[in-house]
Write an enzyme that holds these catalytic residues in place. Structure first.
Site, PDB file in Angstrom:
ATOM      1  N   ALA A 275       0.838  -1.201   0.000  1.00 50.26           N
ATOM      2  CA  ALA A 275       0.000   0.000   0.000  1.00 50.26           C
ATOM      3  C   ALA A 275       0.878   1.257   0.000  1.00 50.26           C
ATOM      4  O   ALA A 275       2.026   1.221   0.453  1.00 50.26           O
ATOM      5  CB  ALA A 275      -0.891   0.004   1.234  1.00 50.26           C
ATOM      6  N   ASP A 276       0.330   2.364  -0.535  1.00 46.54           N
ATOM      7  CA  ASP A 276       1.005   3.650  -0.357  1.00 46.54           C
ATOM      8  C   ASP A 276       0.189   4.470   0.644  1.00 46.54           C
ATOM      9  O   ASP A 276      -0.826   3.998   1.175  1.00 46.54           O
ATOM     10  CB  ASP A 276       1.208   4.376  -1.691  1.00 46.54           C
ATOM     11  CG  ASP A 276      -0.100   4.733  -2.376  1.00 46.54           C
ATOM     12  OD1 ASP A 276      -1.146   4.821  -1.702  1.00 46.54           O
ATOM     13  OD2 ASP A 276      -0.078   4.923  -3.611  1.00 46.54           O
ATOM     14  N   SER A 277       0.642   5.691   0.922  1.00 46.68           N
ATOM     15  CA  SER A 277      -0.001   6.477   1.978  1.00 46.68           C
ATOM     16  C   SER A 277      -1.461   6.779   1.646  1.00 46.68           C
ATOM     17  O   SER A 277      -2.299   6.834   2.549  1.00 46.68           O
ATOM     18  CB  SER A 277       0.774   7.784   2.196  1.00 46.68           C
ATOM     19  OG  SER A 277       0.790   8.544   1.002  1.00 46.68           O
TER      20      SER A 277
ATOM     21  N   ASP B 183      -3.441   4.794  -0.154  1.00 48.16           N
ATOM     22  CA  ASP B 183      -4.193   3.545   0.058  1.00 48.16           C
ATOM     23  C   ASP B 183      -4.591   3.389   1.522  1.00 48.16           C
ATOM     24  O   ASP B 183      -5.699   2.938   1.831  1.00 48.16           O
ATOM     25  CB  ASP B 183      -3.326   2.336  -0.327  1.00 48.16           C
ATOM     26  CG  ASP B 183      -3.126   2.209  -1.838  1.00 48.16           C
ATOM     27  OD1 ASP B 183      -4.091   2.432  -2.583  1.00 48.16           O
ATOM     28  OD2 ASP B 183      -1.994   1.884  -2.257  1.00 48.16           O
TER      29      ASP B 183
END
Lengths: 79, 420
Positions: free
Chosen positions: A35-37, A39
């Site tokens: 995940a990224d921030s 997400d």
């Protein structure tokens, strides 16, 4: 509620598009599940919707793993 | 100045996905205009549109083939169309940079006229009904116009200039012209350039209908609605899709043995300084864009065999453009073929200029000029011009000129020449 963990895991699988087997309790959204921030922000919103809880920003910042999410919801969900 | 050629083509249009399939359907007089089916159009004045066919059949658009389902909600459709068209064009060109330097010399310039209008509409409803805490963190990046270029660069690792044009219906033409100039000026060796649009939505159709710009008399016969130059035309038909080309410095393309479709030889721009949406009645803006493009190309009007018109099927615009073409071409008008492919796909707004540039290049490559569908009874002032009514015509096309005119009075003309 015993099914909280299952419902959390399902949301994570759906939103991050990862294999169910990878979504174990100690999995970190960013380090283990890709995940990224943004997400993680969306995940928290999905938890709020699913469980009818409000997760304030300072609490959301501490929800970094599947276990963190389950613990927060167990402690705060109405039913 | 360095020379620039086209080495890859990619299309997503109401006729389908793929430049080969598009061309076959276009020159066999097929129409991509249908009744609006994806949302309720019952209270809209115009109920027809050029919609990209979705599904998994031949030529259908399948978003899953280009973007994983979980990522699709992070981008509005205009971005997905651009990714798909770029995917085809890049594959078609065979360009796959291997070194950091090659990646840094490859850029992207894919624009859009409106960007994520459907997403903005949905976001506004969420804000109104549920409040700001329910807005998705992907709402802004899903709607931003330059995120089409952004996603393409991220997918392919292209680290050169990353840019996006926004000039309404001239977007696609400006993007190709400007990207070619970046290569000419040595800012890049390869540019992925074009336009994309996905504004066939209630807000998009409602907005253009409010301007009284759309066709409303053919809601029961959608394929007849887009009819440039015809006496019964009554407004444009909104369309969606994307057109993307790979532009490349000539020696760069030669060295790797790339297929060269055409050379970008001319690009001309002008402003009307007249009105927010109506063209100046003397056609001066379009005239100067075409004249500037020919000057840059070093070509005379008699060197141009085909004009792909802006020709949107509006009562005013079509004849003004034709008047400007007549003035510029003079006696060589007799040998010129001019058609509007918007008759088959509708007006793709910010994607139109790029899609039509590709159709113009295909005309050069195949020695066929595509038809103006539904041209049954040309308006008085259109008599005598070869507007390629209803059926494609075989003829050599040494060079083609493609026009795009946008709201705000922004005009662009591109000239492509056969590469021999």
């Amino acid at each position: 509620m015993s099914d909280i963990a299952e419902r959390v895991k399902k949301i994570v699988v759906d939103h991050l598009g990862v294999e169910e087997s990878k979504v174990v309790e100690n999995a970190s959204f960013i380090d283990d599940l890709g995940a990224d921030s943004l997400d993680t922000v969306e995940l928290v919103m999905a938890f709020e919707e699913e469980f009818g809880v409000e997760i304030p920003d300072d609490a959301a910042e501490k929800i970094l793993s599947v276990k963190d999410a389950i613990d927060f919801i167990k402690a705060n969900a109405a039913a | 100045m360095r020379r620039v050629v086209v080495t890859g083509l990619g299309l997503v249009t109401p006729l389908g996905v793929g430049h080969t399939l598009n061309w076959e359907r276009l020159i066999s007089s097929q129409s991509g205009i249908r009744a609006i089916t994806r949302f309720d159009a019952s209270d809209l004045a115009s109920k027809v549109a050029g919609q990209v066919p979705r599904g998994t059949g031949d030529g259908d658009f399948d978003a899953d083939a280009f973007v994983p389902p979980k990522d699709q909600r992070k981008m509005d459709d205009f971005i997905i169309f651009a990714i798909a068209a770029a995917h085809e064009a890049i594959k078609d060109s065979g360009w796959a940079p291997q070194t950091d330097e090659e990646r840094e010399r490859t850029g992207v310039m894919v624009g859009s006229g409106i960007g994520g209008l459907p997403g903005i509409a949905d976001g506004a409803v969420t804000l109104h009904e549920k409040g700001p805490r329910r807005l998705s963190p992907f709402f802004i990046p899903a709607c931003l116009i330059n995120l089409a270029s952004g996603h393409i660069s991220i997918q392919h690792g292209f680290k050169g200039p990353n840019h996006a044009v926004v000039t309404a219906c001239s977007t696609g033409a400006h993007a190709i012209g400007d990207a070619a100039r970046l290569i000419m000026l040595d800012d890049a060796d390869v540019m992925i350039a074009g336009g994309t649009e996905a504004a066939v939505s209630r807000l998009g159709v409602g907005g253009f209908a409010a301007m009284r710009a759309l066709s409303t008399n053919f809601n029961d016969t959608p394929e007849k609605a887009s009819r440039p130059y015809d006496k019964d035309r009554d407004g444009f038909v909104i369309g969606e899709g994307a057109g993307v080309v790979v532009l490349e410095e000539l020696e760069h393309a030669r060295k790797r043995g790339a297929t060269i479709y055409a050379e970008v030889v001319g690009y001309g721009m002008s402003g009307d300084a007249h009105h927010i949406s109506a063209p100046a009645e003397d056609g001066n803006g379009g005239f100067r864009a075409m004249r500037n493009a020919l000057k840059r190309a070093g070509l005379a009007p008699s060197d141009i065999d085909y004009v792909n018109a802006h020709g949107t099927s509006t009562p005013l615009g079509d004849e003004i453009e034709l008047g400007a073409v007549r003035r510029l071409f003079g006696e060589s008008m007799d040998k010129l073929a001019m058609s509007s492919t918007k008759s088959a796909i509708g007006h793709l707004l910010g994607a139109a200029g790029a899609v039509e540039a590709i159709y113009s290049i295909k005309a050069i490559n195949h020695g066929v000029v595509p038809p103006t569908l539904n041209l049954e009874n040309p308006s008085e002032s259109c008599q005598g011009a070869n507007l390629v009514p209803k059926v494609a015509q075989e003829r050599r096309v040494r060079a083609a000129l493609s026009n795009s005119f946008g709201f705000g009075g922004t005009n662009a003309s591109l000239v492509f020449k056969e590469f021999v």
